[in-house]
Design a protein around this motif. Structure first.
Motif, PDB file in Angstrom:
ATOM      1  N   ASP A 102     -12.282 -10.372  -0.120  1.00  0.00           N
ATOM      2  CA  ASP A 102     -11.197  -9.412   0.035  1.00  0.00           C
ATOM      3  C   ASP A 102     -10.694  -9.044  -1.368  1.00  0.00           C
ATOM      4  N   ASN A 135      -7.460 -10.452  -3.761  1.00  0.00           N
ATOM      5  CA  ASN A 135      -6.965 -11.582  -2.972  1.00  0.00           C
ATOM      6  C   ASN A 135      -7.587 -12.869  -3.505  1.00  0.00           C
ATOM      7  N   SER A 153      -9.145 -15.356  -1.016  1.00  0.00           N
ATOM      8  CA  SER A 153     -10.345 -15.048  -0.236  1.00  0.00           C
ATOM      9  C   SER A 153     -11.457 -16.042  -0.568  1.00  0.00           C
ATOM     10  N   GLY A 207      -4.895 -18.482   7.640  1.00  0.00           N
ATOM     11  CA  GLY A 207      -5.014 -17.099   8.116  1.00  0.00           C
ATOM     12  C   GLY A 207      -5.434 -17.030   9.569  1.00  0.00           C
ATOM     13  N   TRP A 251      -5.828  -7.775   2.931  1.00  0.00           N
ATOM     14  CA  TRP A 251      -4.465  -8.337   2.889  1.00  0.00           C
ATOM     15  C   TRP A 251      -3.419  -7.230   2.918  1.00  0.00           C
ATOM     16  N   SER A 288      -3.155  -6.033   6.370  1.00  0.00           N
ATOM     17  CA  SER A 288      -2.477  -6.978   7.252  1.00  0.00           C
ATOM     18  C   SER A 288      -0.959  -6.792   7.234  1.00  0.00           C
ATOM     19  N   ALA A 322      -0.186 -12.555   4.338  1.00  0.00           N
ATOM     20  CA  ALA A 322      -1.148 -11.456   4.507  1.00  0.00           C
ATOM     21  C   ALA A 322      -2.462 -11.778   3.808  1.00  0.00           C
ATOM     22  N   LYS A 323      -2.366 -12.426   2.665  1.00  0.00           N
ATOM     23  CA  LYS A 323      -3.606 -12.786   1.951  1.00  0.00           C
ATOM     24  C   LYS A 323      -4.381 -13.868   2.711  1.00  0.00           C
ATOM     25  N   GLY A 332      -6.024 -11.990   5.423  1.00  0.00           N
ATOM     26  CA  GLY A 332      -7.158 -11.272   4.829  1.00  0.00           C
ATOM     27  C   GLY A 332      -8.330 -12.208   4.572  1.00  0.00           C
TER      28      GLY A 332
END
Lengths: 389, 131
Positions: A46, A49, A52, A61, A127, A130, A182-183, A186
């Motif tokens: 991602d 991010n 990720s 997540g 992210w 999201s 959000a990350k 993601g």
């Protein structure tokens, strides 16, 4: 001796059958087909991010993705519209969050390989995307403080957050914790890379010259594939292993979202991207290549353009188009067959023309599209997670 | 005396003519366009230009002083351009770097170089096949 002859005859017959079951694809067709692979593609992250690929963030997540408590009313999660059993789409013409939306939820399979997220491409990372439904009052209607409090108030979530981000959920300001969440989401979505399909087996067999293996691919699908890369010109936009160029197109469908209300599609998406405090050019991005976000250019023709969707899993994601105007794959084939060029709003662009497909050709095209979904059971099973300690 | 003048002029002018334009560019990727007294060499990276992926151009313009260079591209047969606006940065000595280009479908694209020189704009174009 007689038995050997019989076996030989049987073998010759089988070989002839195999040969007969494989169309005489031209070298140009074979090259075009080969360009839709190999699958799976190299692993991707991602963008922007730093979480990720980190198992702790992926695990957090995954939990957050299915947790409706992120919505203050406690009834809408990411997974409410991105159902694993429906290829992480929702099977609706228009998704239902806290209210009915104007578009449906696109499949999340292979979304990590997309340059732009959502039908309008308003987000340039998983992210960042999201955050949009989290804050949208029609979707989850949440806010940063609520997200932070939800994570901090749940022992397991708080533990997972601390493992992923090396600090407690309340140690930072609410916006930071929301972006972290959000990350993590993601990072989880980035793991959704779909399994191989019958098409992939055929593509690889054809590429290595294994006629016997290639002949296992249904003839109707072969004819449909020939149409797809040939006269249908579908592979102009549905290119590469994902069967999408990741960009946007006007396909001649009405784009009124409500009576008198136009869905501006990509045009609005670019405006939203530029206005977003969470794009790849923002301070929230952990580096990442922001070249496309920096150079994307709004144009008049972007009005009414929507994302060219990947066709992997397409048989599982009815109804079709951004607002489910077309119920079945046959309806989609019929749309491109009978397309009215007058309805295109493409500022003189000349790509789409009515294909004039016969009934059998439409059926072949659908047979091919059906081979782009994995066979067998569910393509995704939730990995078991131990309680966090 | 006249002979000496000619020799001096040759010494001054010869290097400018003899120096190949864009010799610093990747020789395998380098392409050349000539027009209106200008010679423009460019090399894409990656090369060949892929469909659906960002690419950059390293550019050299020779033949006249250049005040500005703009880079764009379109698909004449489809009557559309790119979805991205390339940025061009001068790096000195007639060299430029163009970033942010992306050809979003396979087929025949046309690279467009608008060169501002001597109070006018010279448009140099070249078609490239993208697979």
């Amino acid at each position: 001796m007689r038995r050997r002859l019989a076996l030989l005859a049987l073998g010759l017959f089988a070989a002839a059958q195999a040969a007969a079951a494989l169309l005489d694809f031209t070298p140009e067709e074979k090259r075009a087909i080969a360009r839709h692979g190999p699958w799976p593609p190299p692993r991707a992250q991602d963008p922007g991010n730093a979480q990720s690929g980190w198992p702790a963030a992926v695990a957090l997540g995954q939990r957050l993705f299915f947790d409706a408590r992120l919505s203050p009313e406690g009834r809408v999660a990411c997974a409410s519209c991105h159902l694993p059993a429906l290829a992480f789409a929702d099977g609706r013409a228009r998704s239902m969050g806290l209210a009915e939306l104007d578009r449906n939820a696109p499949s999340l399979w292979n979304a990590v390989h997309e340059r732009w997220q959502a039908w309008d491409g308003a987000a340039d990372s998983l992210w960042s995307q999201s955050i949009r439904p989290l804050l949208d009052v029609r979707e989850m209607g949440s806010n940063a403080a609520h997200v932070q409090a939800t994570i901090a108030g749940d022992r397991d979530l708080a533990c997972r957050y601390e493992k992923a981000f090396a600090r407690r959920p309340m140690a930072a300001d609410a916006e930071t914790t929301m972006v972290d969440a959000a990350k993590a989401i993601g990072a989880f979505v980035a793991t959704l890379v779909s399994p191989r399909t019958l098409f992939d087996e055929f593509r690889d067999a054809l590429a290595r010259g294994d006629r016997r293996a290639a002949a296992r691919y249904p003839l109707a699908a072969q004819r449909g594939l020939r149409l797809f890369v040939g006269r249908g010109n579908c592979a102009l936009c549905h290119i590469g292993p994902r069967f999408s160029n990741g960009e946007f197109a006007d396909t001649g469908l009405p784009f009124f979202s409500r009576p008198g209300q136009v869905d501006s599609g990509r045009h609005g998406g670019i405006e939203a991207l530029r206005a977003s405090p969470y794009n790849l050019l923002s301070r929230w991005a952990d580096g990442g290549d922001a070249t496309t976000s920096r150079h994307v250019m709004p144009q008049h023709r972007n009005f009414g353009e929507f994302k060219v969707p990947s066709l992997r899993h397409v048989a599982q994601t009815a109804p079709y188009m951004h607002d489910g105007q077309l119920a079945t794959l046959d309806d989609v084939a019929r749309h491109y067959s009978d397309l009215n060029p007058e309805r295109l709003h493409a500022d003189g662009e000349q790509i789409l023309r009515p294909l004039g497909l016969a009934d059998g050709e439409r059926a072949d095209l659908v047979a091919f599209l059906q081979t782009l979904s994995p066979r067998g059971g569910p393509a995704w099973r939730a990995p078991a997670q131990r309680p966090c300690r | 005396m006249k002979a000496l003048w000619v020799v001096c002029m040759t010494l001054v002018v010869a290097p400018a003519i003899a120096a190949p334009c864009g010799e610093h560019l990747d020789a395998k990727a380098r392409r050349q366009i000539d027009g209106d007294g200008l010679s423009l060499n460019y090399a894409p990276r990656p090369s060949p230009i892929p469909a659906d992926r960002n690419f950059e151009l390293a550019i050299a313009v020779c033949g006249a002083p250049v005040t500005a260079l703009r880079v764009d591209a379109d698909m004449p047969a489809h009557r559309h351009g790119m979805n991205y606006r390339a940025t061009v940065q001068a790096t000195g000595d007639g060299r430029y770097a163009a970033q942010g280009l992306l050809f979003h479908m396979p087929g025949r694209w046309r690279l467009i170089f608008d060169v501002d020189t001597g109070g006018k704009t010279v448009r140099l174009t070249q078609e490239v096949e993208v697979r």
